[in-house]
Motif scaffolding. Structure first.
Motif: not given
Lengths: 670, 539
Positions: B42-59, B61-67
């Motif tokens: 997926s990184h080969q096909d579209d490097p931009g998507r990796t960044i997007l997915e990373l951001i999504l993942l962080i978001f 996790i943040r939502t889950l941790l927020q009490s």
């Protein structure tokens, strides 16, 4: 019955006197050949009962039973139901026949006969011991996974059925679709859970019953031919062991001193006082019972409301309002939420019974003040329950009082389930922990549970209670409590307290408040002059016995289930024992299997939304009316069904069923 | 430069080793190869998507941790304090007392509450005087209180069921006697079904939020009782008010709501008219046929509180529906009080099967409260039987009402807002004639513009000039005076400051068929004399 005649303690061992037993008119049966020792014993007891019935009424003493039967005109109620004559399930008569030394005056189906003094315990906090926190035991992952998958399947299938059903058979969905310019009363989305999940197990809920909700209960059998959409009563009745009603002290009785008192009050006062408390519906009985309640809980004054739910929902708004903050435990009862919402106060929640979380929240809210304006809060009221009805958790009262000293909040403890059920004297959580009740600002409780009555009370300082009397919604608008209910409260409460000849002392506030002093017995002049309690009730002996039986039963069931390997929640002293089931499918299976046993047992299963989605559970409510044999029956049933349904995921230190049943006393004292 | 690289070397080495252990650990995980391949391709096909997915993942996790409880901390109004400052603030904070002690006026209010010794009925014995008084204060309209037959049945029930039901209806608290009473009520009224609540006051404040949710529309009378106000408040629905018992005003409001909806073209929401049969606040009576006509025309559902009309009006006490000869099915939710109408305890809501079943799951005070004691339920059923079989009770009640009104309507110094058949008669003080110019001028001014439906205050609220405190005082004098003469009456008690509209102070008489016409006349004459005597003094 002459009130002065010495009456044997109704449930305990006592010297035998030729009194008629509670087994009234019975069809004569010939003694058939005995198959076992047990059947022989029961036959002996039957024969014994018949023989005693033949006698004329002995002059020495008469149990309360025959007094009442001489008053009621109908004879039907003194005769046990015909279907009860068959004691195959061991519910109608004790499995072990009473020896000639034991005399019981309660009806075994209402209040079980248990003469063994070993099966007693005192509900009391060990000073200095830590209060166990609420621990959520996790089941193995496959249980969690299968639970989620079950819900997923239910939800997918439900939506699929809705989708197809709406197209193929619109007529059965017409109450969910806008029609003729009217929006549906219930949208298909809002009612999804009810229609697709709850309906499937509706046979576990709202079971119609009849008779006394005592140790056993008579179910009105019902069947459903359309997948629980409607139920039809078959007309048959099944007697089942009742481990579901909030009958902690076993005062749900149609016989005995309390019922006699209620009968007398109906004759004297009628059914209703026809109005609200402030508009002419107050009678002397109201004042008497309020004073007695105040004395019972150890507060200066108390007021009584005719409905438990309304006690919270109509008096909390009189305590707090705009500019005030209510900090509420996340698992508080719906009535508290209702009342808080009506009050207009700001609400914050803290994690269930978690004092650290509460403290950090307190530090935050006091330092921040009101949102946006940052003005200091007018007052902060913390509302907690003494005993949580779904978890069986006991409030960490010492912890919260420690915080109270520092953070100056007011404390409101809802003792709906704990009053009567906890503490060496049955006075609730404060009594259990040996904490002076007046260190709590407001004590609220209900009479539905331990006292076998209805309604609720609020107790506190006199000036505060007087304010609530005229500012609470119930005072001017709601009907006052009816005299029969008041009498049941007075009689049951007095029999827990015991009656003493001393006069009602004006409640002194000079008493050292830091030290716990037991509020003491009910002064005889604080009771209605016409109220005649039989001696075992008046002396408080029976009340103490009930408290100790309840404490034993609670601990025994709790520890027993743990030792059998189940996951249970709650404090061992709590008469509420939740057993975790997790999978939604197991709920109805558990319920049905318990009900279909040779000795039917009725249980309460609760699921989302009353509990978190995954932790569906069955909730046992132990009563003083249960005997050790009854708890054994429940444990045996759980053990068998637990194996079939794969429910044993608890502690690794397991005992066999025989070992649990054989070591009940040791378990309770653990 | 060199020194910097040498000091950093161990750090680099550490990073390299930890990376390799991480990598080997990751490779050991089952299925890691698949993930690796997926990320690589997926990184080969579209490097931009990796960044997007990373951001999504962080978001995520943040939502889950927020009490939930920490939501405020991130708000822009949050002020950061250190522990010492918080301790100081905690020390400084002084809360208000939980409840202010009663002042002298409130104390007098509380001590003026009548207390009966023994049974409450037509002639209760009062604790204050020790003598019996004729009761025109409490609700014993059809004289069911103290009925010997009901008492007998209650005792029989007690001996079969005990007292308390020890459980909510869902969990073994549904007794056969409850189902019988529900059926009796439904049969009596002629609805499909009925549901029983264990307190009359809590019934309507539970029925309203069971149906009306946020976004739904409630059109309510401005004069509704306190329980309805609380039900409306907790429902969080949109409320429109119409003038008290003014069906013209109701029609205007319904019309405007309909117009608003058509303009917005929003989805169809549930719409309700909430009103009372006989109003608790003043005894006025709603014109039911007209109400039904309007509700059908504008497609609203009707929630009718018949607390004071059920068991009191109509040939056999079936309430407004019987009085106006309207089938009870036309009222969508018919709420009544068992406590007031049948001298027992509790309340009910009658309606279609759907309406009733809905409440069995959604009515807060039904679901979360213990069910009614069996003997009270049986007493109520017996009450219905008595009403059914003896219509003469209602005739006697109505005769007493007529007799009372005949006397009271001729008293100059009072006004009576209650309807002629209402068993509760409210008595207001007529403003002294010296200011007679004032109300008439106000009356000329008012009809100009209609009230604002979004506000609970009516258009003429500004002209209300009664002095609540003075009137309450005078009325209490009347009550005391009447009590001295052996008639127990009461002011209508109100929660001043908590009601949406301050009701005008009044004395509320409650008539009963348990008194004979003669007794009623005698008692009402005493009330009249007390009124005249006290009100004459003010001038």
């Amino acid at each position: 019955m002459p009130a002065s005649s010495p009456l044997p303690s109704p449930m305990a061992l006592s010297i035998a006197s030729p009194t008629p037993s509670m087994f009234k008119k019975r069809s004569s049966q010939s003694l058939a050949p005995m198959a076992s020792a047990a059947s022989y014993l029961s036959a002996v007891s039957k024969a014994d009962a018949r023989a005693r019935n033949g006698n004329a009424r002995p002059p020495t003493s008469t149990p309360a039973l025959s007094l009442s039967s001489s008053i009621t005109s109908s004879s039907e109620d003194t005769v046990l139901h015909d279907d009860d004559l068959n004691n195959e399930d061991g519910l109608t008569y004790p499995v072990r026949a009473p020896t000639s030394e034991e005399v019981f005056t309660t009806v075994h189906t209402e209040f079980g006969h248990c003469a063994n003094d070993e099966y007693r315990f005192t509900s009391q906090h060990t000073p200095g011991a830590p209060v166990p926190a609420h621990v959520e035991q996790d089941p193995p992952y496959y249980i969690l996974l299968s639970t989620y998958i079950s819900y997923l399947i239910l939800i997918c299938l439900g939506h699929l059925r809705d989708f197809i059903g709406k197209r193929l058979s619109p007529s059965s969905y017409k109450h969910l679709i806008p029609r003729g310019g009217y929006a549906p009363l219930n949208s298909d989305f809002d009612s999804f859970y009810t229609r697709r999940l709850k309906t499937r197990m509706d046979d576990c809920f709202s079971q119609p019953v009849t008779g006394v909700a005592g140790r056993t209960i008579l179910l009105l059998d019902r069947i459903s031919s359309d997948y629980n959409r409607t139920h039809i009563l078959t007309g048959n009745r099944t007697r089942a062991l009742n481990i579901s009603s909030y009958n902690y002290l076993g005062f749900a009785q149609a016989r005995g001193g309390c019922a006699d008192a209620v009968e007398e009050s109906i004759k004297r006062y009628g059914i209703s006082t026809c109005g609200s408390r402030l508009e002419g519906g107050s009678s002397d009985l109201h004042n008497i019972s309020e004073a007695l309640v105040a004395k019972f809980v150890g507060m200066e004054d108390a007021l009584i409301s005719s409905m438990g739910f309304a006690t919270n929902s109509t008096y909390i708004p009189a305590l707090v309002g705009k500019g005030c903050l209510v900090i509420s435990d996340e698992l508080n009862h719906a009535s508290i939420r209702f009342g808080v919402r009506l009050s207009g106060a700001h609400v914050r929640m803290f994690k269930h019974n978690d004092m650290n979380n509460l403290e950090s929240l307190l530090r935050e809210v006091i330092s921040q003040g009101q949102p946006k304006t940052h003005r200091p809060w007018k007052k902060i009221l913390i509302i907690v329950e003494g005993l949580y009805s779904m978890e069986g958790t006991l409030l960490n009262l010492p912890g919260i009082l420690e915080l109270k000293k520092k953070y100056k909040f007011y404390l409101f403890v809802d003792e709906a389930h704990s009053i009567g059920a906890l503490g060496p004297h049955g006075r609730g959580v404060a009594d259990y922990f040996g904490v002076p009740p007046r260190s709590i600002d407001i004590l609220m409780g209900t009479f539905t549970k331990s006292f076998g009555a209805a309604g609720g009370y609020i107790a506190g300082d006199k000036s505060l209670i007087d304010r609530l009397r005229i500012r609470g919604h119930s005072g001017p608008y709601a009907e006052s409590m009816t005299p029969p209910v008041l009498t049941q409260i007075i009689a049951s409460m007095a029999s827990i307290m015991g009656v003493s000849a001393q006069s009602l002392m004006p409640s002194t506030s000079s008493r050292d408040e830091s030290e716990y002093t037991h509020p003491g017995p009910a002064p005889s002049n604080a009771l209605p002059s016409w109220l005649m309690l039989p001696p075992p009730l008046a002396s408080g002996a029976e009340g103490r016995l009930r408290l100790r039986r309840l404490a034993f039963n609670s601990r025994y069931l709790h520890r027993g289930l743990q030792k059998l390997g189940f996951i249970t929640y709650g404090h061992p002293a709590s008469p509420i024992v939740p057993l975790l089931l997790f999978n939604p499918g197991k709920m109805c299976m558990f319920h049905r299997m318990m009900k279909d046993r040779r000795t039917p047992i009725v249980v309460v299963v609760v699921a989302y939304p009353a509990t978190p989605l995954v932790t569906s559970r069955v909730r046992f409510c132990v009563s003083a009316a249960h005997t050790k044999d009854d708890v054994d029956t429940v444990l045996t049933a759980c053990d068998e069904i637990g194996d079939i349904l794969d429910l044993k995921h608890g502690s690794k230190d397991r005992w066999s069923l025989e070992k649990v049943l054989g070591n009940a006393v040791e378990l309770a004292h653990m | 430069m060199d020194s910097a690289s040498t000091t950093l070397e161990p750090v680099f080495a550490f990073l390299a080793t930890s990376l390799s252990t991480l990598e080997s650990g990751f490779n050991k995980l089952p299925g890691s190869a698949v993930i690796q391949r997926y990320v690589k391709s997926s990184h080969q096909d579209d490097p931009g998507r990796t960044i997007l997915e990373l951001i999504l993942l962080i978001f995520a996790i943040r939502t889950l941790l927020q009490s939930r409880t920490r939501a405020d901390r991130t708000g822009k109004h949050f002020i950061q304090f250190n522990d010492k400052e918080i301790d100081e603030l905690v020390d400084e904070w002084v809360p208000e007392p939980l409840g202010r002690p009663l002042d002298a006026k409130e104390q007098a209010e509380l001590s003026s509450v009548p207390i009966t010794l023994g049974p409450n009925g037509p002639k209760p014995k009062l604790a204050s005087t020790g003598k019996t008084a004729t009761n025109l204060a409490t609700f014993n309209f059809t004289g069911l209180s103290g009925n010997e037959h009901i008492k007998e049945r209650a005792v029989e029930t007690l001996r079969k069921y005990g007292l308390g039901s020890c459980g909510p209806p869902g969990f073994y608290g549904t007794l056969d006697v409850h189902m019988n009473l529900e059926r009796d009520i439904a049969d009596f009224l002629g609805t499909e079904s009925a549901i029983l609540y264990s307190q009359g006051f809590s019934t309507i404040s539970s029925v309203i939020p069971a149906f009306c949710k946020r976004g739904d529309i409630i059109v309510a009378d401005r004069g509704v009782n306190f329980a309805i106000q609380k039900g409306i408040q907790i429902s969080r629905s949109t409320v429109r008010w119409y003038d008290h018992n003014d069906l013209k005003s109701l029609e205007d409001v319904l019309e405007s709501v309909e117009k608003e909806r058509r303009k917005r073209k929003g989805p169809l929401t549930r719409r309700f008219i909430v009103t009372e049969g006989i109003f608790e606040k003043d005894g006025a009576m709603a014109d039911l046929p007209k109400l039904i006509e309007l509700k059908v025309k504008y497609k609203f559902r009707l929630i009718l509180d018949e607390s004071f009309s059920f068991g009191t009006v109509g040939r056999t006490g079936r309430g407004l529906t019987e009085l106006y000869n309207v089938p009870a099915e036309k009222v969508d939710m018919l709420v009544g009080s068992v406590a007031i109408g049948l001298c027992s305890s509790g309340g009910f809501c009658a309606g279609s099967q759907t309406v009733v079943d809905h409440q069995r799951i959604n009515g807060p005070s039904f679901v979360f409260s213990a069910s009614m004691p069996a003997l009270l339920s049986v007493s109520a059923s017996e009450g219905i039987n008595i009403l059914r079989s003896t219509p003469s009770i209602l005739t006697a009640l109505q005769e007493n009402i007529r007799a009372a009104r005949y006397i009271l309507d001729r008293v100059d110094c009072i006004t009576i807002p209650s309807h002629a058949v209402s068993p509760i008669i409210h008595i207001h003080i007529r403003p002294p004639p010296t200011s007679s110019l004032h109300p008439s001028s106000a009356a000329v001014m008012t009809p100009s513009k209609p009230s604002n439906p979004t506000s609970v205050l009516p258009r003429d609220a500004g002209t209300w000039d009664w002095d609540i405190e003075a009137e309450e005082r005078m009325l209490q004098d009347v009550v005391d005076e009447a009590l001295g003469q052996g008639v127990m009456i009461t002011k209508a008690r109100r929660l001043r400051g908590q009601e949406m509209i301050e009701a005008r102070p009044s004395i509320r008489l409650a008539l009963s068929s348990a008194l004979t016409k003669k007794e009623t006349e005698k008692a009402v004459n005493i009330v009249k004399a007390a009124l005249v005597k006290v009100l004459a003094k003010r001038r």
